[in-house]
Design an enzyme around this catalytic site. Structure first.
Site, PDB file in Angstrom:
ATOM      1  N   CYS A   1       0.834  -1.206   0.000  1.00 39.64           N
ATOM      2  CA  CYS A   1       0.000   0.000   0.000  1.00 39.64           C
ATOM      3  C   CYS A   1       0.867   1.255   0.000  1.00 39.64           C
ATOM      4  O   CYS A   1       2.010   1.230   0.458  1.00 39.64           O
ATOM      5  CB  CYS A   1      -0.863   0.046   1.262  1.00 39.64           C
ATOM      6  SG  CYS A   1      -1.676  -1.494   1.715  1.00 39.64           S
ATOM      7  N   ASP A   2       0.260   2.342  -0.472  1.00 36.42           N
ATOM      8  CA  ASP A   2       0.886   3.656  -0.263  1.00 36.42           C
ATOM      9  C   ASP A   2      -0.211   4.712  -0.292  1.00 36.42           C
ATOM     10  O   ASP A   2      -1.150   4.607  -1.065  1.00 36.42           O
ATOM     11  CB  ASP A   2       1.942   3.975  -1.323  1.00 36.42           C
ATOM     12  CG  ASP A   2       2.782   5.165  -0.868  1.00 36.42           C
ATOM     13  OD1 ASP A   2       3.652   4.967  -0.008  1.00 36.42           O
ATOM     14  OD2 ASP A   2       2.527   6.296  -1.335  1.00 36.42           O
ATOM     15  N   SER A   3      -0.068   5.693   0.609  1.00 30.38           N
ATOM     16  CA  SER A   3      -1.097   6.746   0.697  1.00 30.38           C
ATOM     17  C   SER A   3      -0.435   8.112   0.596  1.00 30.38           C
ATOM     18  O   SER A   3       0.620   8.340   1.201  1.00 30.38           O
ATOM     19  CB  SER A   3      -1.821   6.656   2.045  1.00 30.38           C
ATOM     20  OG  SER A   3      -2.296   5.347   2.260  1.00 30.38           O
TER      21      SER A   3
END
Ligand SMILES: Nc1nc2c(ncn2[C@H]2C[C@H](O)[C@@H](COP(=O)(O)OP(=O)(O)OP(=O)(O)O)O2)c(=O)[nH]1
Length: 206
Positions: A75-77
């Site tokens: 994931c990456d935000s």
């Protein structure tokens, strides 16, 4: 079926645990800054998905023998705001500057996910996607911004705010998936799992 979370994030872990999944957590250690620097012309969506894929692929290669029948998620935000794509503020000064411009306005929290299927110890299918959630920021006073910074929270989270922590006092509303903002989009992850031939219910701890 095992789920391996390619993340050091307690928030992402807690979203999965709260939704009935107990993942194995491994930190990828990828050089996120180098990846972002290699994508100067990329759209925000491509940036977060590329980072998510790098994390998932790095961890999948490391754990394929240990978890021969599993799925790995990376994931990456980041927050898209005022034409900028930003991650964690890192310092009180940056957090103060961000909140001074964010207050009373809106931003889009982008979360990229990448799901890899490991079968028989071999990394196979991959599915990636992005969730975007519009955030309507409240109007904290300068004193409230200072108090929020003093908690230490905003420096360590993408966009410098949370929904489920101190930051919740300063978010008037969102349009989109709340789990995506907190760290891991459950509906997006469910769709990506289907793309690699896995039903989310196979992962539920009963
Ligand atoms: N609890 C909570 N955490 C949030 C919220 N918004 C963002 N975060 C946290 C979740 C992630 O740990 C972090 C997002 O930053 P990154 O995408 O760089 O992930 P991080 O480096 O933390 O972990 P990772 O790269 O997945 O190993 O911010 C929120 O509303 N609530």
């Amino acid at each position: 079926m095992q789920l391996v979370l390619a993340s050091e994030s307690p928030a992402r872990l807690n979203v999965l645990r709260g939704a009935g999944v107990e993942p194995h957590q491994f930190i990828s250690g990828v050089n996120e800054e180098a990846i972002v620097d290699s994508l100067p012309e990329a759209s925000p969506e491509v940036v977060v998905v590329t980072l998510a894929e790098a994390k998932a692929q790095t961890v999948a290669a490391a754990v394929a023998h240990q978890f021969p029948d599993s799925v790995v998620i990376g994931c990456d935000s980041m927050l898209a705001h005022d034409g900028l794509l930003v991650g964690k503020p890192g310092t009180p000064e940056v957090a103060r500057e961000r909140w001074t411009t964010m207050a009373g306005g809106t931003g889009v929290l982008l979360t990229g996910h990448s799901v890899l299927r490991i079968q028989g110890g071999v990394v196979g299918a991959i599915a990636s996607g992005t969730a975007s959630t519009t955030i309507r920021f409240g109007l904290p006073s300068p004193a409230e911004i200072e108090a929020y910074i003093a908690t230490g929270e905003p420096m360590a989270v993408a966009g410098g705010f949370t929904l489920d922590g101190y930051g919740g006092w300063f978010v008037d509303g969102i349009d989109g998936d709340p789990s995506s903002v907190i760290g891991l989009s459950l509906p997006l992850t469910r769709r990506l799992l289907v793309e690699v031939g896995v039903s989310v219910v196979e992962l539920w701890q009963r």
